[in-house]
Scaffold this motif. Structure first.
Motif, PDB file in Angstrom:
ATOM      1  N   LEU A 125      -6.588 -10.728   8.544  1.00  0.00           N
ATOM      2  CA  LEU A 125      -6.968  -9.626   7.664  1.00  0.00           C
ATOM      3  C   LEU A 125      -5.938  -8.515   7.783  1.00  0.00           C
ATOM      4  O   LEU A 125      -5.575  -8.116   8.885  1.00  0.00           O
ATOM      5  CB  LEU A 125      -8.345  -9.077   8.044  1.00  0.00           C
ATOM      6  N   ALA A 126      -5.468  -8.044   6.641  1.00  0.00           N
ATOM      7  CA  ALA A 126      -4.600  -6.864   6.597  1.00  0.00           C
ATOM      8  C   ALA A 126      -5.133  -5.960   5.495  1.00  0.00           C
ATOM      9  O   ALA A 126      -5.338  -6.401   4.366  1.00  0.00           O
ATOM     10  CB  ALA A 126      -3.164  -7.250   6.313  1.00  0.00           C
ATOM     11  N   VAL A 127      -5.395  -4.715   5.846  1.00  0.00           N
ATOM     12  CA  VAL A 127      -5.801  -3.704   4.873  1.00  0.00           C
ATOM     13  C   VAL A 127      -4.699  -2.663   4.878  1.00  0.00           C
ATOM     14  O   VAL A 127      -4.457  -2.005   5.887  1.00  0.00           O
ATOM     15  CB  VAL A 127      -7.168  -3.079   5.226  1.00  0.00           C
ATOM     16  N   ILE A 128      -4.019  -2.534   3.745  1.00  0.00           N
ATOM     17  CA  ILE A 128      -2.839  -1.679   3.648  1.00  0.00           C
ATOM     18  C   ILE A 128      -3.131  -0.523   2.712  1.00  0.00           C
ATOM     19  O   ILE A 128      -3.516  -0.729   1.555  1.00  0.00           O
ATOM     20  CB  ILE A 128      -1.632  -2.491   3.135  1.00  0.00           C
ATOM     21  N   ASP A 129      -2.971   0.694   3.207  1.00  0.00           N
ATOM     22  CA  ASP A 129      -3.164   1.897   2.387  1.00  0.00           C
ATOM     23  C   ASP A 129      -1.884   2.115   1.579  1.00  0.00           C
ATOM     24  O   ASP A 129      -0.829   2.401   2.127  1.00  0.00           O
ATOM     25  CB  ASP A 129      -3.447   3.098   3.279  1.00  0.00           C
ATOM     26  N   GLU A 130      -1.986   1.939   0.267  1.00  0.00           N
ATOM     27  CA  GLU A 130      -0.838   2.100  -0.630  1.00  0.00           C
ATOM     28  C   GLU A 130      -0.943   3.371  -1.477  1.00  0.00           C
ATOM     29  O   GLU A 130      -0.254   3.507  -2.486  1.00  0.00           O
ATOM     30  CB  GLU A 130      -0.718   0.878  -1.549  1.00  0.00           C
ATOM     31  N   SER A 131      -1.777   4.298  -1.059  1.00  0.00           N
ATOM     32  CA  SER A 131      -2.014   5.514  -1.842  1.00  0.00           C
ATOM     33  C   SER A 131      -0.731   6.266  -2.141  1.00  0.00           C
ATOM     34  O   SER A 131      -0.525   6.742  -3.262  1.00  0.00           O
ATOM     35  CB  SER A 131      -2.997   6.428  -1.102  1.00  0.00           C
ATOM     36  N   HIS A 132       0.143   6.354  -1.161  1.00  0.00           N
ATOM     37  CA  HIS A 132       1.391   7.102  -1.337  1.00  0.00           C
ATOM     38  C   HIS A 132       2.283   6.524  -2.434  1.00  0.00           C
ATOM     39  O   HIS A 132       3.096   7.225  -3.017  1.00  0.00           O
ATOM     40  CB  HIS A 132       2.159   7.167  -0.013  1.00  0.00           C
ATOM     41  N   LEU A 133       2.118   5.236  -2.734  1.00  0.00           N
ATOM     42  CA  LEU A 133       2.933   4.595  -3.773  1.00  0.00           C
ATOM     43  C   LEU A 133       2.528   5.018  -5.182  1.00  0.00           C
ATOM     44  O   LEU A 133       3.253   4.746  -6.139  1.00  0.00           O
ATOM     45  CB  LEU A 133       2.834   3.067  -3.666  1.00  0.00           C
ATOM     46  N   HIS A 134       1.391   5.679  -5.296  1.00  0.00           N
ATOM     47  CA  HIS A 134       0.860   6.033  -6.609  1.00  0.00           C
ATOM     48  C   HIS A 134       0.956   7.529  -6.915  1.00  0.00           C
ATOM     49  O   HIS A 134       0.362   7.993  -7.881  1.00  0.00           O
ATOM     50  CB  HIS A 134      -0.591   5.546  -6.713  1.00  0.00           C
ATOM     51  N   ALA A 135       1.692   8.254  -6.118  1.00  0.00           N
ATOM     52  CA  ALA A 135       1.885   9.683  -6.365  1.00  0.00           C
ATOM     53  C   ALA A 135       2.505   9.887  -7.741  1.00  0.00           C
ATOM     54  O   ALA A 135       3.416   9.166  -8.140  1.00  0.00           O
ATOM     55  CB  ALA A 135       2.777  10.291  -5.287  1.00  0.00           C
ATOM     56  N   MET A 145     -14.946   7.852  10.816  1.00  0.00           N
ATOM     57  CA  MET A 145     -14.265   6.605  10.527  1.00  0.00           C
ATOM     58  C   MET A 145     -13.551   6.749   9.184  1.00  0.00           C
ATOM     59  O   MET A 145     -14.123   7.225   8.217  1.00  0.00           O
ATOM     60  CB  MET A 145     -15.299   5.464  10.484  1.00  0.00           C
ATOM     61  N   SER A 146     -12.324   6.324   9.130  1.00  0.00           N
ATOM     62  CA  SER A 146     -11.544   6.418   7.894  1.00  0.00           C
ATOM     63  C   SER A 146     -12.003   5.360   6.889  1.00  0.00           C
ATOM     64  O   SER A 146     -12.682   4.387   7.248  1.00  0.00           O
ATOM     65  CB  SER A 146     -10.058   6.228   8.193  1.00  0.00           C
ATOM     66  N   THR A 147     -11.611   5.536   5.646  1.00  0.00           N
ATOM     67  CA  THR A 147     -11.929   4.549   4.613  1.00  0.00           C
ATOM     68  C   THR A 147     -11.318   3.207   4.975  1.00  0.00           C
ATOM     69  O   THR A 147     -11.967   2.166   4.845  1.00  0.00           O
ATOM     70  CB  THR A 147     -11.423   5.027   3.239  1.00  0.00           C
ATOM     71  N   LYS A 148     -10.097   3.205   5.434  1.00  0.00           N
ATOM     72  CA  LYS A 148      -9.435   1.962   5.832  1.00  0.00           C
ATOM     73  C   LYS A 148     -10.224   1.260   6.934  1.00  0.00           C
ATOM     74  O   LYS A 148     -10.447   0.043   6.880  1.00  0.00           O
ATOM     75  CB  LYS A 148      -8.007   2.242   6.300  1.00  0.00           C
ATOM     76  N   GLN A 149     -10.690   1.991   7.919  1.00  0.00           N
ATOM     77  CA  GLN A 149     -11.461   1.408   9.014  1.00  0.00           C
ATOM     78  C   GLN A 149     -12.800   0.849   8.524  1.00  0.00           C
ATOM     79  O   GLN A 149     -13.231  -0.210   8.975  1.00  0.00           O
ATOM     80  CB  GLN A 149     -11.694   2.442  10.116  1.00  0.00           C
ATOM     81  N   ARG A 150     -13.441   1.552   7.590  1.00  0.00           N
ATOM     82  CA  ARG A 150     -14.704   1.052   7.026  1.00  0.00           C
ATOM     83  C   ARG A 150     -14.471  -0.242   6.263  1.00  0.00           C
ATOM     84  O   ARG A 150     -15.255  -1.188   6.370  1.00  0.00           O
ATOM     85  CB  ARG A 150     -15.354   2.099   6.113  1.00  0.00           C
ATOM     86  N   ILE A 151     -13.393  -0.296   5.477  1.00  0.00           N
ATOM     87  CA  ILE A 151     -13.059  -1.512   4.727  1.00  0.00           C
ATOM     88  C   ILE A 151     -12.820  -2.669   5.697  1.00  0.00           C
ATOM     89  O   ILE A 151     -13.359  -3.767   5.514  1.00  0.00           O
ATOM     90  CB  ILE A 151     -11.831  -1.279   3.817  1.00  0.00           C
ATOM     91  N   GLU A 152     -12.030  -2.431   6.736  1.00  0.00           N
ATOM     92  CA  GLU A 152     -11.750  -3.479   7.720  1.00  0.00           C
ATOM     93  C   GLU A 152     -13.043  -3.974   8.373  1.00  0.00           C
ATOM     94  O   GLU A 152     -13.259  -5.188   8.488  1.00  0.00           O
ATOM     95  CB  GLU A 152     -10.785  -2.959   8.793  1.00  0.00           C
ATOM     96  N   ALA A 153     -13.903  -3.068   8.791  1.00  0.00           N
ATOM     97  CA  ALA A 153     -15.147  -3.448   9.475  1.00  0.00           C
ATOM     98  C   ALA A 153     -16.058  -4.258   8.560  1.00  0.00           C
ATOM     99  O   ALA A 153     -16.625  -5.279   8.991  1.00  0.00           O
ATOM    100  CB  ALA A 153     -15.865  -2.196   9.971  1.00  0.00           C
ATOM    101  N   LYS A 154     -16.189  -3.841   7.316  1.00  0.00           N
ATOM    102  CA  LYS A 154     -17.059  -4.554   6.382  1.00  0.00           C
ATOM    103  C   LYS A 154     -16.527  -5.947   6.070  1.00  0.00           C
ATOM    104  O   LYS A 154     -17.291  -6.915   5.987  1.00  0.00           O
ATOM    105  CB  LYS A 154     -17.238  -3.749   5.095  1.00  0.00           C
ATOM    106  N   LEU A 155     -15.212  -6.062   5.889  1.00  0.00           N
ATOM    107  CA  LEU A 155     -14.628  -7.369   5.593  1.00  0.00           C
ATOM    108  C   LEU A 155     -14.697  -8.297   6.806  1.00  0.00           C
ATOM    109  O   LEU A 155     -14.956  -9.496   6.650  1.00  0.00           O
ATOM    110  CB  LEU A 155     -13.191  -7.209   5.095  1.00  0.00           C
ATOM    111  N   GLU A 156     -14.490  -7.764   7.990  1.00  0.00           N
ATOM    112  CA  GLU A 156     -14.616  -8.561   9.220  1.00  0.00           C
ATOM    113  C   GLU A 156     -16.034  -9.111   9.340  1.00  0.00           C
ATOM    114  O   GLU A 156     -16.231 -10.296   9.614  1.00  0.00           O
ATOM    115  CB  GLU A 156     -14.293  -7.709  10.459  1.00  0.00           C
ATOM    116  N   GLU A 157     -17.018  -8.264   9.139  1.00  0.00           N
ATOM    117  CA  GLU A 157     -18.412  -8.673   9.279  1.00  0.00           C
ATOM    118  C   GLU A 157     -18.812  -9.704   8.219  1.00  0.00           C
ATOM    119  O   GLU A 157     -19.475 -10.692   8.523  1.00  0.00           O
ATOM    120  CB  GLU A 157     -19.332  -7.457   9.177  1.00  0.00           C
ATOM    121  N   ALA A 158     -18.406  -9.480   6.983  1.00  0.00           N
ATOM    122  CA  ALA A 158     -18.831 -10.336   5.879  1.00  0.00           C
ATOM    123  C   ALA A 158     -18.129 -11.684   5.846  1.00  0.00           C
ATOM    124  O   ALA A 158     -18.749 -12.695   5.492  1.00  0.00           O
ATOM    125  CB  ALA A 158     -18.614  -9.618   4.546  1.00  0.00           C
ATOM    126  N   PHE A 159     -16.854 -11.729   6.195  1.00  0.00           N
ATOM    127  CA  PHE A 159     -16.066 -12.943   5.983  1.00  0.00           C
ATOM    128  C   PHE A 159     -15.513 -13.595   7.251  1.00  0.00           C
ATOM    129  O   PHE A 159     -14.935 -14.676   7.168  1.00  0.00           O
ATOM    130  CB  PHE A 159     -14.919 -12.658   4.998  1.00  0.00           C
TER     131      PHE A 159
END
Length: 100
Positions: A20-30, A1-15
């Protein structure tokens, strides 16, 4: 499971979000240097290290912005301590205007 998928699953369960939108912005910080890291090379933008979360949940009704961010950070503590370098949070209750 990817980090993004883990974040989505945890937020879905908790809240149980209305949306819900989880956006990977890693490429913007190169090219950025990570302050306090044990390496001195510039970040290459790879991996799942920088995310933006947009979350609308009834759980946030009557909660301050700080309380909402603390609640999300608590749920994602494991990810924040093991590879996620930055997390931008846009949390609101249903019917509230979105802050930008």
């Amino acid at each position: 499971m990817s980090t993004k998928q883990r974040i989505e699953a945890k937020l879905e369960e908790a809240f149980k979000p209305e949306s819900l939108a989880v956006i990977d912005e890693s490429h913007l910080h190169a090219g950025h240097h990570h302050h306090g890291s044990d390496h001195h090379a510039a970040f290459d933008g790879s991996g799942e290290t920088h995310f933006r979360v947009r979350l609308v949940s009834e759980a946030f009704s009557g909660e301050s912005r700080v309380a909402r961010q603390r609640a999300i950070n608590k749920v994602l503590a494991e990810e924040l301590s093991s590879g996620v370098h930055a997390l931008a949070i846009e949390a609101s209750a249903p019917g509230e205007p979105r802050r930008r």
